[in-house]
Design a protein around this motif. Sequence first.
Motif, mmCIF file in Angstrom:
data_model
loop_
_atom_site.group_PDB
_atom_site.id
_atom_site.type_symbol
_atom_site.label_atom_id
_atom_site.label_comp_id
_atom_site.label_asym_id
_atom_site.label_seq_id
_atom_site.Cartn_x
_atom_site.Cartn_y
_atom_site.Cartn_z
ATOM 1 N N VAL A 100 0.965 -1.757 13.547
ATOM 2 C CA VAL A 100 0.518 -2.496 12.397
ATOM 3 C C VAL A 100 1.662 -2.259 11.092
ATOM 4 O O VAL A 100 2.536 -1.647 11.266
ATOM 5 C CB VAL A 100 -0.759 -1.585 11.669
ATOM 6 C CG1 VAL A 100 -1.848 -1.710 12.838
ATOM 7 C CG2 VAL A 100 -0.439 -0.298 11.534
ATOM 8 N N ASP A 151 -4.097 -0.757 7.635
ATOM 9 C CA ASP A 151 -4.873 -1.123 8.718
ATOM 10 C C ASP A 151 -5.075 0.234 9.412
ATOM 11 O O ASP A 151 -4.780 1.153 8.981
ATOM 12 C CB ASP A 151 -3.921 -1.930 9.459
ATOM 13 C CG ASP A 151 -3.410 -3.320 9.011
ATOM 14 O OD1 ASP A 151 -4.235 -4.011 8.374
ATOM 15 O OD2 ASP A 151 -2.384 -3.756 9.466
ATOM 16 N N ARG A 175 0.424 -2.710 7.744
ATOM 17 C CA ARG A 175 0.026 -2.261 6.514
ATOM 18 C C ARG A 175 -0.371 -0.719 6.741
ATOM 19 O O ARG A 175 -1.262 -0.453 7.376
ATOM 20 C CB ARG A 175 -1.267 -3.003 5.997
ATOM 21 C CG ARG A 175 -0.809 -4.216 5.631
ATOM 22 C CD ARG A 175 -2.109 -5.075 5.374
ATOM 23 N NE ARG A 175 -2.828 -5.400 6.480
ATOM 24 C CZ ARG A 175 -3.121 -6.724 6.750
ATOM 25 N NH1 ARG A 175 -2.903 -7.826 5.983
ATOM 26 N NH2 ARG A 175 -3.734 -6.863 8.004
ATOM 27 N N THR A 182 -13.875 -7.922 7.556
ATOM 28 C CA THR A 182 -13.017 -7.030 8.271
ATOM 29 C C THR A 182 -12.592 -7.985 9.546
ATOM 30 O O THR A 182 -13.076 -8.881 10.024
ATOM 31 C CB THR A 182 -13.901 -5.911 9.067
ATOM 32 O OG1 THR A 182 -14.495 -5.163 8.165
ATOM 33 C CG2 THR A 182 -13.012 -5.037 9.992
ATOM 34 N N SER A 202 -2.887 -3.484 -1.749
ATOM 35 C CA SER A 202 -2.944 -3.602 -0.088
ATOM 36 C C SER A 202 -3.398 -2.568 0.588
ATOM 37 O O SER A 202 -2.933 -1.344 0.041
ATOM 38 C CB SER A 202 -1.639 -4.194 0.175
ATOM 39 O OG SER A 202 -1.652 -4.182 1.652
ATOM 40 N N HIS A 258 -8.412 -4.722 9.754
ATOM 41 C CA HIS A 258 -7.941 -4.596 8.410
ATOM 42 C C HIS A 258 -9.412 -4.948 7.803
ATOM 43 O O HIS A 258 -10.141 -5.797 8.140
ATOM 44 C CB HIS A 258 -7.102 -5.524 8.134
ATOM 45 C CG HIS A 258 -6.770 -5.444 6.620
ATOM 46 N ND1 HIS A 258 -5.704 -4.323 5.941
ATOM 47 C CD2 HIS A 258 -7.102 -5.931 5.511
ATOM 48 C CE1 HIS A 258 -5.781 -4.555 4.767
ATOM 49 N NE2 HIS A 258 -6.653 -5.396 4.231
#
Length: 194
Positions: free
Chosen positions: A49, A81, A51, A126, A78, A95
């Motif tokens: 991931v 995840d 994020r 999601t 932001s 996410h």
Amino acid sequence: LPIAESDQSEIGNRKSEIMVWVDANHPVIHVDAKSLTGQPLEARASFEVWRKEKRPITGQPGGGEYHSTGFTSLPAFSYPDTILPATPQRIGWYHRNVESPWLPSLKLQRVEAIAQTEQDPILHRTMGVILRGDNLVSVSDTELKTDKPAPAISLGIHVLTQITDTPEQWVAALEKQAVAVDAMPVAQRRQKHG
């Protein structure tokens, strides 16, 4: 356009064919490998991931990130995840939108009455995937490997975007979808692509 890209190559000293194809009628991406010599294959599949933490989104117009339009003074963030805990034969991530500028934007435009009849299209949306396949077992929360060498290997990357009240509801919906898709013969699904 072809529905699949196929490549014959040597993996180590094993000649194989690898095909990646997207099922246009069902939300799944397939990665299929088969030995051209009958020698068993081994494989690993993993993800990472990008994020990883909550961070403010800043940037300039055209820079690919959110920038202030002057319509709202709300800061944008932001969010990270979430990596799903692996099951013996499945890994995945998602996410989830935990905040939404939709209602403040409606209020700013003085059309908040829309919120009485419409659902926020952003909040709790999601999206994510699970990876699974026959003869594949989880090594960690982010990696699968072949349980034992085999002449053919098939990985399914099942995807879903949905608004749910909880992340658990989203996971259950994706699992149910994956079971339903996997119950249909792959050859039959590929035929329907014409």
